[in-house]
Write an enzyme that holds these catalytic residues in place. Structure first.
Site: not given
Ligand code: GLY
Length: 375
Positions: A232, A126, A253, A148, A190, A250, A242, A270, A246, A257
């Site tokens: 960031k 966990r 993106h 993430k 990026e 994107n 998010e 990417h 946040r 994507h």
């Molecule tokens: N790659 C976008 C984020 O980490 O929110």
């Protein structure tokens, strides 16, 4: 800027889950001491075979000399590794070694390893601690920071995952020297994105350094990576999961994507897809009257100077792109959502955009940036 010589250090501020990011040339040399300071019962290094040879084995030897039992688990490179089955195999390997809650998983590699190892550490018992040691530019400025984690399903990318913040991020800019040029350049998309959404000075710096950067180096590289991580870190500190700001990360993106999915992962890196997607998003913003006219051209010029693609790949059908966009997990009620920019250095939270507006922006994109389509 908070400086902790000889490396640059900054913090993601999330209360008791806050953590430092350490950036600089040679940071990996300090990894054994940094990891020991976290007092793990055992360490699990998850990496690719070639990285195991270059960095993993020496790190393991050094940690074991300091009395920390360390095991090295390898996974093949490539997006296909970011799978449920691979995560399951790693979890079983950890269970077979009877690793306890005080173990630490170290993700040594690019975005695939970071997301996969992060996910494994979020699930094992966990949740155990993770340290991210990103070795690609893309992972250094993006995926290693912010927590993430996840794996892909046949039904889509990153459909299973968890927010699981690392305890530490170690960014050694020397690891980029062995990164293939194409991958380095993809990471630059990026980097430029941070300038476009949040910092005009960074945008200018990247443009000024583009001759060096497109060759894979720059005397300002550590500063540039630091600034991306700082942007960031500030965004993640404000909005970890998010719910709001946040999402501006994107930018570019939505189309990226869709392109990756339609063209095929691997054919388009990417960062290359993000490069093209940022031009589409800027054109969309222009046609909606949110982005000043001429911004897409300016962005495309900056991307081209970094050696990045800006044209929509030949033969891609807009209907297929729209189909993927509508299924994207960030779409709501089938409506496509886009981060748009008000100017270079200032993004706006995602807005729902009508399909016909997206189609128009894609046609303008093809018309303006795909010379063969104009004839
Ligand atoms: N790659 C976008 C984020 O980490 O929110």
């Amino acid at each position: 800027m908070e400086t902790d010589k000889p490396y640059l250090t900054l913090h993601v501020r999330l209360g008791e889950r806050s953590y430092p990011i350490i950036v600089g040339s040679g940071v990996l040399q300090s990894a054994p001491a940094q990891l020991c300071a976290l007092q793990p019962s055992q360490l699990v290094l998850i990496t690719h075979p070639h990285l195991a040879q270059w960095y993993g084995e020496p790190l393991k030897a050094s940690l074991e000399r300091q009395g920390v039992p360390t095991c090295l688990l390898t996974v093949p490179p490539g997006e296909r590794t970011k799978r449920w089955e691979v995560a399951g195999r790693l979890l079983r390997q950890m269970a077979q070694r009877a690793l306890d809650r005080r173990c630490i998983v170290v993700a040594l590699g690019g975005g695939v390893v970071g997301d996969l190892a992060g996910f494994v550490s979020a699930c094992y018992l966990r949740g155990v601690r993770t340290v991210q040691v990103p070795t690609t530019l893309l992972a250094q400025v993006d995926s290693s920071v912010g927590g993430k984690t996840g794996v892909n399903l046949p039904e889509g990318k990153n459909l299973v995952g968890a927010f699981h913040q690392p305890s530490l991020v170690l960014i050694d800019t020397d690891t980029l020297k062995t990164l293939p040029h194409r991958h380095f350049r993809a990471g630059l998309a990026e980097v430029l994105k941070y300038g476009i959404i949040a910092d005009e000075a960074l945008w200018q710096l990247v443009k000024d350094e583009s001759v060096h950067l497109r060759q894979g180096h720059s005397p300002r590289l550590a500063d540039i990576i630091y600034r991306c991580c700082e942007i960031k870190a500030n965004i993640v500190s404000e909005d970890e999961t998010e719910q709001g700001v946040r999402a501006i990360l994107n930018f570019g993106h939505t189309v990226a994507h869709a392109l990756e999915s339609v063209v095929g992962y691997g054919r388009l890196l990417h960062g290359e897809a993000v490069s093209i997607g940022m031009v589409s998003a800027a054109l969309l913003g222009e046609s909606l009257g949110i982005t000043p006219v001429g911004t897409a051209e300016e962005i495309a010029d900056a991307l081209r100077a970094l050696g990045l693609p800006v044209a929509l790949p030949h033969g891609v059908e807009f209907e297929s792109l729209l189909g993927v966009m509508a299924r994207d997990k960030k779409a709501r009620d089938g409506q496509v959502r886009f981060v748009l920019i008000e100017r270079i250095g200032q993004a706006r939270l995602p807005v729902a955009v009508k399909e016909k507006e997206v189609l128009h922006a894609l046609s303008v994109h093809r018309q303006k940036f795909n010379p063969e389509a104009a004839s």
